[in-house]
Design an enzyme around this catalytic site. Structure first.
Site, PDB file in Angstrom:
ATOM      1  N   ASP A 318       0.917  -1.148  -0.220  1.00 48.66           N
ATOM      2  CA  ASP A 318       0.042   0.064  -0.133  1.00 48.66           C
ATOM      3  C   ASP A 318       0.872   1.165   0.061  1.00 48.66           C
ATOM      4  O   ASP A 318       1.771   1.220   0.639  1.00 48.66           O
ATOM      5  CB  ASP A 318      -1.119  -0.114   1.209  1.00 48.66           C
ATOM      6  CG  ASP A 318      -2.132  -0.831   1.199  1.00 48.66           C
ATOM      7  OD1 ASP A 318      -2.633  -0.845  -0.215  1.00 48.66           O
ATOM      8  OD2 ASP A 318      -2.709  -1.535   2.087  1.00 48.66           O
ATOM      9  N   ASP A 355      -7.382  25.141   9.626  1.00 51.61           N
ATOM     10  CA  ASP A 355      -7.325  23.806   8.774  1.00 51.61           C
ATOM     11  C   ASP A 355      -6.639  22.773   9.553  1.00 51.61           C
ATOM     12  O   ASP A 355      -5.433  22.919   9.727  1.00 51.61           O
ATOM     13  CB  ASP A 355      -6.921  23.943   7.303  1.00 51.61           C
ATOM     14  CG  ASP A 355      -6.801  22.801   6.495  1.00 51.61           C
ATOM     15  OD1 ASP A 355      -7.069  21.475   7.219  1.00 51.61           O
ATOM     16  OD2 ASP A 355      -6.614  22.668   5.455  1.00 51.61           O
ATOM     17  N   THR A 389     -16.030  21.692   2.808  1.00 51.29           N
ATOM     18  CA  THR A 389     -17.389  21.041   2.927  1.00 51.29           C
ATOM     19  C   THR A 389     -17.421  20.363   1.635  1.00 51.29           C
ATOM     20  O   THR A 389     -16.516  20.414   0.558  1.00 51.29           O
ATOM     21  CB  THR A 389     -18.804  22.054   2.731  1.00 51.29           C
ATOM     22  OG1 THR A 389     -18.612  22.788   1.624  1.00 51.29           O
ATOM     23  CG2 THR A 389     -18.471  22.860   4.083  1.00 51.29           C
ATOM     24  N   ALA A 390     -18.037  19.206   1.518  1.00 48.61           N
ATOM     25  CA  ALA A 390     -18.195  18.377   0.550  1.00 48.61           C
ATOM     26  C   ALA A 390     -18.762  19.167  -0.690  1.00 48.61           C
ATOM     27  O   ALA A 390     -18.340  18.808  -1.840  1.00 48.61           O
ATOM     28  CB  ALA A 390     -19.301  17.050   0.909  1.00 48.61           C
ATOM     29  N   GLN A 391     -19.636  20.058  -0.444  1.00 45.95           N
ATOM     30  CA  GLN A 391     -20.341  20.870  -1.700  1.00 45.95           C
ATOM     31  C   GLN A 391     -19.369  21.727  -2.280  1.00 45.95           C
ATOM     32  O   GLN A 391     -19.038  21.562  -3.636  1.00 45.95           O
ATOM     33  CB  GLN A 391     -21.376  21.501  -1.023  1.00 45.95           C
ATOM     34  CG  GLN A 391     -22.738  20.572  -0.852  1.00 45.95           C
ATOM     35  CD  GLN A 391     -22.629  20.057   0.588  1.00 45.95           C
ATOM     36  OE1 GLN A 391     -22.240  20.732   1.394  1.00 45.95           O
ATOM     37  NE2 GLN A 391     -23.316  18.849   0.345  1.00 45.95           N
ATOM     38  N   MET A 394     -13.560  23.559  -0.666  1.00 45.19           N
ATOM     39  CA  MET A 394     -12.719  24.658  -0.668  1.00 45.19           C
ATOM     40  C   MET A 394     -12.672  24.881   0.674  1.00 45.19           C
ATOM     41  O   MET A 394     -13.601  24.678   1.454  1.00 45.19           O
ATOM     42  CB  MET A 394     -13.150  25.890  -1.355  1.00 45.19           C
ATOM     43  CG  MET A 394     -13.133  25.755  -2.901  1.00 45.19           C
ATOM     44  SD  MET A 394     -13.386  27.380  -3.613  1.00 45.19           S
ATOM     45  CE  MET A 394     -15.001  27.268  -3.128  1.00 45.19           C
ATOM     46  N   ASP A 529      -6.440  -4.886   5.158  1.00 43.81           N
ATOM     47  CA  ASP A 529      -7.318  -4.794   6.503  1.00 43.81           C
ATOM     48  C   ASP A 529      -8.948  -4.933   6.096  1.00 43.81           C
ATOM     49  O   ASP A 529      -9.611  -5.517   6.757  1.00 43.81           O
ATOM     50  CB  ASP A 529      -6.901  -3.511   7.269  1.00 43.81           C
ATOM     51  CG  ASP A 529      -7.092  -2.190   6.550  1.00 43.81           C
ATOM     52  OD1 ASP A 529      -7.521  -2.171   5.079  1.00 43.81           O
ATOM     53  OD2 ASP A 529      -6.805  -1.264   7.010  1.00 43.81           O
ATOM     54  N   ASP A 533     -10.539  -6.110   0.949  1.00 41.44           N
ATOM     55  CA  ASP A 533      -9.606  -6.732   0.783  1.00 41.44           C
ATOM     56  C   ASP A 533      -9.483  -8.425   0.762  1.00 41.44           C
ATOM     57  O   ASP A 533      -8.745  -8.931   0.366  1.00 41.44           O
ATOM     58  CB  ASP A 533      -8.377  -6.308   1.658  1.00 41.44           C
ATOM     59  CG  ASP A 533      -8.045  -4.920   1.192  1.00 41.44           C
ATOM     60  OD1 ASP A 533      -8.026  -4.821   0.304  1.00 41.44           O
ATOM     61  OD2 ASP A 533      -7.563  -4.252   2.165  1.00 41.44           O
TER      62      ASP A 533
END
Lengths: 694, 591
Positions: A318, A355, A389-391, A394, A529, A533
């Protein structure tokens, strides 16, 4: 987070040694000795010699040897058997100690079984061992989980140190890849509703105890094959000595010499020739390999899996955690449209102040390091933070009349254009360039004007490139698995020096990749995990499931990594190879030893028939008696001398097969020829002086 | 330097011829066309039709049972021919049938490609027995060895299948494409050098000078013979009870054809008791050269066949080099020791005793090394007369399992057994579970490889160990002490290794020894064949695993050195005690 390994690492703990000494006598029972054919031969020889000694007390003579000599031989042969048993007992000792401590954690627990699986208020208290597969139970803070299971409701922090040795608690919650819990671990906070997946007696802890103790250890195919070689050699040597008896009798008739041979001499020759060194250490090597794996906090479900690990030539790794550090970091600020670089840094830092993601923090740190921009007090400018935000995809900050944003290029472009501003051409070029290099560009704007770009980079772990180069020398290909797009993946792959990569990996594409390599004759190892998988884990030749993973993943794999560390695979390969190398090297050493033993014993036993054969006594051993005894003593002591090597394993280096072979041949082949000449000579000097005193 | 110059021509010619022959034979393994296909295939197809041969490929069990049924059939036929040759045609000398133990021994011996001879052909065998019995078996047993090797090669190169070829087809193709054409060419050349080829039976001719012998058949030296009065005097004294011999019998047989296949098929059984030391089997240095080339040709070529067939020439070359090194070691030591010879004060150097003048010391030594290394076992000098040390080299070459080229087919499959053992140990040392040519060596393969490698020592030690307990064995020895023991050890080594040569002082023709040696030959031949075919079967079934730089190379110098060491160590460990009582003691006490 301090790590407490379950087993202390000192090799010769005093109580462990005492236990091993006791065990080595217990193992003298014929039933135990029969398990090891080569040592059984020594065992029978010891018995026979003892009988001959008793006979000699009653005046029944065996050639020209004295009763005292027969007694000496008998003692040395018994010692040889004991040393071999001791080697095995010491190897088992560690596992037994670990098993004991695991058993101690397993206590009687009362389980709160749910009468109705949907209603956690109606409970029935029963003994934990009575839980059946499919039952539901509730566990609350400070209670021990009574059985292996899958969390169906709730989230809790769980102390798994009893099994992993890791004292930091872990989160277990319903759904997702962290839903598996192990019986014997303790809930520290909150509560969980758990569905039983394994009944008592079949639980992970039970399996673990069985594995570390080696109780259900089966000989692996390779071990069996080696044993076949050793048994065949022993049989040939049995025939060599038996025919030598008749040859000698015939020669005595031809030469008219009497009492030319004794059975004890031939027994001594047989034991010296038989590959007793490797025979005595073989099972210890296997057990020690397993226990090295356990100490690396990996639990192999079978010995086969370890051997397969030595053969693996494709590693699916990975990206995150193995090749790169977990997160991307800001590497560079790139200004566009005539802005100053410090401006970009300033804007970027403001945008990232709130952030808390690692990426965001790395931007703040980069700005501080490059431009001395101190972290500003958050309240300083009456800042209003705009979270990700997901929308919008930014994040940023508003203050006074300023609106600062940072985000992926496409989203910023949309945001800028929606606010009737031009999107920068130069910015677009740079964004493309960074993407091609495998980086992640974040665009920063201030009041809808593009200021510049933050270049986020995957940070390749230190030393991985060299590691992969070494692996390549050993013929092991590394394949990087990542969810990134192919361009990003290719760039990281090139930088990390992996041989290939699988981008935008899905469970299906992983499975396909494994199958494809196997079709070409490769052995594939992987770590996984999640439940998704599981198919790939089941297909891989060596499949390491993380202990933090789901039950499905753990069942599909043939090893469980209690540390859940992505780099563990490399260590497992090392242990697998080391196990085989130790076997091979000690076999070579054992067989090479025979040459010197011939030169010690043959001139001695033919002393009467052909005194001129004394020219073969190139070690100038002082007398036939001391020559035979010295060879036998060497044969016994070398077992003890090699126990540490058998337990630790021979030195492992990541070089080509050719170099490895040359190196090991030189040490164990040539060394195996030369060392006994010197050692037998030294022992002879001591024995001769003792015989002089007597 | 001098030695090398003398040895080189005998080695270079067969080695050069071996490469094209190896390529040619690899096409037989793979069922591809070669330049002889056009000529032979029409005939070949007819043979299949006549014999109603099903050309379907076989699994290892079927292949093995075909090998065994052919061998058992061959044994029965040959045994009957030898036992009842007095009832069969072409017996111009009116020989009686062999005793049943001798017939048993001889039949086993020729069926197992050993060609151990407890008799002298010229005083025992009819022309029919020689041709229809022995020469036929020389072809049959040689082809069986090569066929088993072909099956093994297929097992190694194929993957995920059960079948390893059709034995009957292999057998017939080996005869038609290899053994018969090569024998024809060799016979013609031998005839040109003066080897007889006739069915006339022996001829009686007058002696140039009559000889007087006493009652025991021992010639009387310095005798003056008056043929007319039949009076014999020595130093003027008249001697009674003597016979005068005026005629001799010339043992004429179909020598050329028999000698050709005896050398080509690593058989070694001579038409005559003295084998290729006799001028009718080997008249000149030229015929000697040809016979030596024939001995080495096919075994050396098969190394290349192997390489070509598995599409890895390096592997074949590595084995070829390994065998060459072992052979060279034997050549150099024995030639050196023999040239030094062994001196007695009042006679001088005895190294010409037991050798033919036309061959000389060096060439006799080279021949003997070739014959013991390849499993041919033919002789052009008396091995009993070689120095103890050279005699030991011959013995060791056999005891190592005859893998320095070895018998046709059997040498290489024996060597591949050792390769598997070596791969096993070496792979472990580099941390891999063992694979050879991408095939895994698991417990089953290991059991069989061990069996293949240890069958020779097992047979030899078992047989000689039992023989040494028998009082009657002492009567078979010509010499006493260490040299006498060497005779016994050599006889059983020769039988166990399917070699067939003998320290001529040893009389193997007693009931018990005939049987014991026969059994030893069976073990030495069929145990490895069984093991090899099992390996072929299980290798063919396997998938091929990929090769990486972590895989052990089986064609580099390290591996060759290790392989040689494994062969030597197993040989030395098995035989050092026996050799100490035989040639080593012999060497040290005679010094």
């Amino acid at each position: 987070m301090e790590k407490k390994k379950m087993i202390n690492n000192s090799m010769f703990d005093k109580s462990m040694l005492l236990r091993a000494v006791k065990d080595s006598f217990i193992k003298l029972s014929p039933k135990d000795e029969l398990k090891n054919p080569v040592m059984f031969l020594v065992y029978v020889s010891a018995l026979l010699t003892t009988i001959l000694f008793v006979f000699s007390l009653f005046g029944i003579k065996d050639g020209i040897v004295t009763a005292a000599f027969i007694l000496c031989v008998a003692i040395i042969l018994w010692a040889t058997c004991l040393f071999s048993n001791f080697a095995e007992a010491v190897a088992e000792g560690r596992g037994k100690a670990q098993a004991d401590s695991l058993r101690a954690t397993r206590k009687e627990v009362i389980a709160h079984k749910l009468i109705d699986k949907n209603d956690k208020n109606q409970i029935e208290s029963i003994e934990g061992t009575l839980l059946k597969k499919g039952d539901y139970f509730l566990v609350e803070a400070n209670e021990q989980i009574p059985a292996d299971g899958e969390v169906v409701e709730g989230a809790a922090s769980v102390d798994e140190s009893a099994i992993t040795g890791e004292s930091a608690p872990v989160i277990r919650e319903a759904g997702g890849d962290r839903s598996a819990v192990t019986g014997g671990t303790t809930i520290l906070s909150d509560w969980l509703v758990i569905k039983v997946t394994q009944e008592a007696g079949n639980s992970f802890l039970d399996k673990m105890i069985g594995m570390v103790e080696g109780a259900n250890r089966k000989k692996t195919p390779n071990e069996v094959a080696l044993e076949i070689l050793l048994v065949a050699l022993s049989l040939i040597f049995l025939l060599v000595t038996a025919s030598l008896y008749t040859y000698t009798s015939m020669t005595s008739v031809l030469l008219g010499v009497k009492d030319s041979i004794s059975v004890v001499w031939l027994i001594a020759l047989l034991v010296c020739l038989a590959p007793t060194t490797i025979g005595a250490l073989l099972s210890a090597i296997g057990i020690a390999g397993m226990s090295r794996l356990n100490r690396a906090n990996v639990l192999a479900m079978s010995g086969r899996a370890i051997e397969a690990a030595g053969d693996v030539d494709v590693l699916l790794l990975d990206k995150t955690g193995t090749i790169t550090l977990g997160n991307r970091r800001a590497a560079e600020f790139i200004p566009v449209d005539g802005h100053e670089i410090s401006e970009v840094a300033d804007v970027a830092q403001l945008a990232s102040l709130a952030d808390e993601t690692p990426e965001g923090r790395s931007i703040v740190i980069l700005a501080k390091n490059q431009f001395g921009l101190r972290e500003r007090k958050i309240n300083e400018k009456h800042l209003e933070f705009i979270p990700f935000t997901a929308q919008t995809k930014m994040s940023g900050v508003n203050y006074a009349n300023v609106e600062i944003r940072k985000g992926a290029a496409a989203n910023i472009e949309k945001y800028v254009k929606e606010n009737n501003h031009q999107y920068s051409k130069e910015c677009q070029n740079i964004v493309e360039k960074i993407s091609k290099k495998g980086g992640t560009p974040l665009v920063v704007t201030k009041n809808y004007e593009i200021y510049g770009i933050i270049y986020l980079k995957d940070i390749i772990k230190k030393g991985v490139k060299e590691k992969f180069a070494d692996l390549r020398k050993m013929g092991i290909q590394t394949i990087m698995i990542t969810g990134d797009n192919p361009i990003t993946a290719a760039a990281i792959a090139a930088e990390a020096g992996v041989d290939d990569f699988l981008a935008q990996a899905t469970p299906e594409s992983k499975l396909e990749t494994i199958k494809e390599f196997q079709k070409k004759g490769h052995l594939v190892a992987m770590t996984g995990d999640g439940t998704n998988d599981a198919p790939a884990l089941a297909q891989a030749d060596v499949a390491v499931a993380m202990n933090s993973g789901t039950q499905a993943a753990k069942e599909a794999g043939n090893m469980v990594d209690l540390d859940s560390s992505p780099t563990k695979l490399l260590e497992i390969v090392k242990i697998g190879k080391q196990l085989l190398m130790t076997r091979g090297s000690l076999t070579t050493f054992s067989i090479a030893n025979d040459i010197s033993k011939y030169f010690a014993i043959i001139p001695a036993i033919f002393m009467n028939l052909y005194p001129r054969l004394q020219v073969l006594n190139i070690m100038h051993l002082s007398s036939p008696t001391s020559a035979i005894l010295s060879a036998l003593i060497f044969n016994a002591l070398i077992i003890v001398a090699l126990i540490p090597l058998a337990l630790k394993g021979v030195k492992y280096r990541e070089v080509t097969a050719k170099k490895l072979l040359n190196h090991n041949l030189l040490i164990y082949g040539l060394g195996g020829i030369i060392i006994p000449f010197i050692a037998i000579k030294l022992i002879d000097m001591i024995v001769a002086s003792l015989l002089g005193i007597v | 330097m001098n030695i090398i110059v003398q040895i080189l021509p005998y080695v270079i010619l067969p080695f050069i011829l071996a490469i094209p022959l190896g390529l040619y034979m690899s096409k037989l393994v793979d069922g591809e066309k070669n330049f002889m296909t056009k000529v032979i295939s029409p005939f070949e197809n007819k043979v299949y039709k006549w014999l109603k041969i099903n050309q379907k490929e076989m699994n290892w069990k079927k292949y093995l049972s075909s090998v065994l049924s052919l061998s058992v059939m061959s044994f029965i036929v040959l045994f009957l021919i030898l036992k009842f040759q007095d009832l069969l045609p072409m017996n111009s000398n009116h020989f009686t049938g062999m005793s049943w133990t001798l017939a048993f021994n001889t039949a086993i011996s020729f069926v197992t490609n050993t060609d151990w001879q407890s008799y002298s052909g010229e005083t025992t065998l009819s022309n029919f027995s020689q041709i229809a019995g022995l020469t036929v078996q020389n072809f049959v047993s040689a082809a069986v060895g090569i066929a088993v090797l072909f099956a093994l090669i297929r097992g190694l190169k194929r993957s995920s299948v059960n079948v390893i070829g059709n034995f009957w087809k292999d057998f017939i193709r080996i005869q038609l494409y290899v053994l018969i054409p090569l024998s024809l060419v060799t016979s013609v050349i031998l005839i040109a050098t003066g080897v007889p080829q006739t069915f006339s039976g022996s001829k009686t001719v007058d002696l140039v000078q009559p000889v007087a012998v006493n009652d025991n058949g021992v010639p009387i030296t310095n005798a003056k013979i008056n043929v007319k009065t039949k009076a014999v005097t020595v130093n003027g004294k008249k001697i009674n009870n003597v016979s005068i011999i005026t005629k001799e019998e010339l043992p004429l047989y179909a020598q050329a054809s028999q000698v050709a296949i005896k050398q080509l098929g690593s058989n070694g059984g001579g038409v005559l008791g003295t084998n290729s030391a006799h001028p009718y089997e080997n008249p000149s240095p030229l015929s000697n050269f040809i016979e030596m080339t024939a001995m080495m040709l096919i075994p050396a070529a098969l190394c290349f066949t192997f390489g070509f067939s598995i599409k890895r020439r390096r592997e074949g070359i590595a084995i070829f080099i390994t065998m060459t090194i072992l052979l060279t070691f034997g050549l150099v030591v024995s030639v050196l020791m023999e040239q030094k010879g062994f001196s007695l004060a009042h006679i001088g150097n005895l190294n010409m005793e037991g050798k033919e003048i036309r061959n000389g010391v060096t060439i006799s030594s080279i021949w003997s090394v070739f014959a013991t290394a390849t499993g041919t076992g033919s002789v052009n000098a008396s091995l009993d007369s070689f120095s103890a040390f050279a005699g030991m080299i011959f013995m060791i070459l056999i005891q190592l399992g005859e893998v320095a080229f070895g018998g046709v087919g059997s040498g290489l499959y024996g060597m591949l057994g050792f390769v598997i053992l070596t791969v096993f140990i070496a792979s472990l040392m580099v941390g891999r579970t063992p694979t050879y040519l991408g095939k895994k060596i698991g417990p089953k393969e290991m059991r069989m490889a061990v069996l293949a490698c240890l069958a020779t020592p097992l047979a030899i030690l078992l047989g000689s160990g039992i023989a040494a307990t028998l009082k009657s064995t002492l009567g078979s020895l010509t010499n006493s002490g260490a040299h006498g023991f060497s005779e016994l050890l050599y006889a059983f080594s020769s039988a166990g290794g399917n070699n067939g040569s003998s320290f001529s002082g040893f009389n193997g023709n007693t009931e018990i020894l005939n049987i014991l040696l026969g059994l030893v030959m069976i073990i030495g031949r069929f145990l490895p064949i069984f093991a090899v075919l099992v390996i072929a079967g299980s290798m063919a079934k396997q998938k091929v695993s990929a090769e990486t730089s972590g895989t052990l190379s089986t064609s580099n110098i390290t591996f060759i050195v290790l392989l040689i060491l494994v062969i030597l160590i197993i040989g030395v460990l098995s035989f050092f005690p026996a050799l100490s009582l035989g040639p080593i003691a012999d060497f040290l006490t005679r010094r």
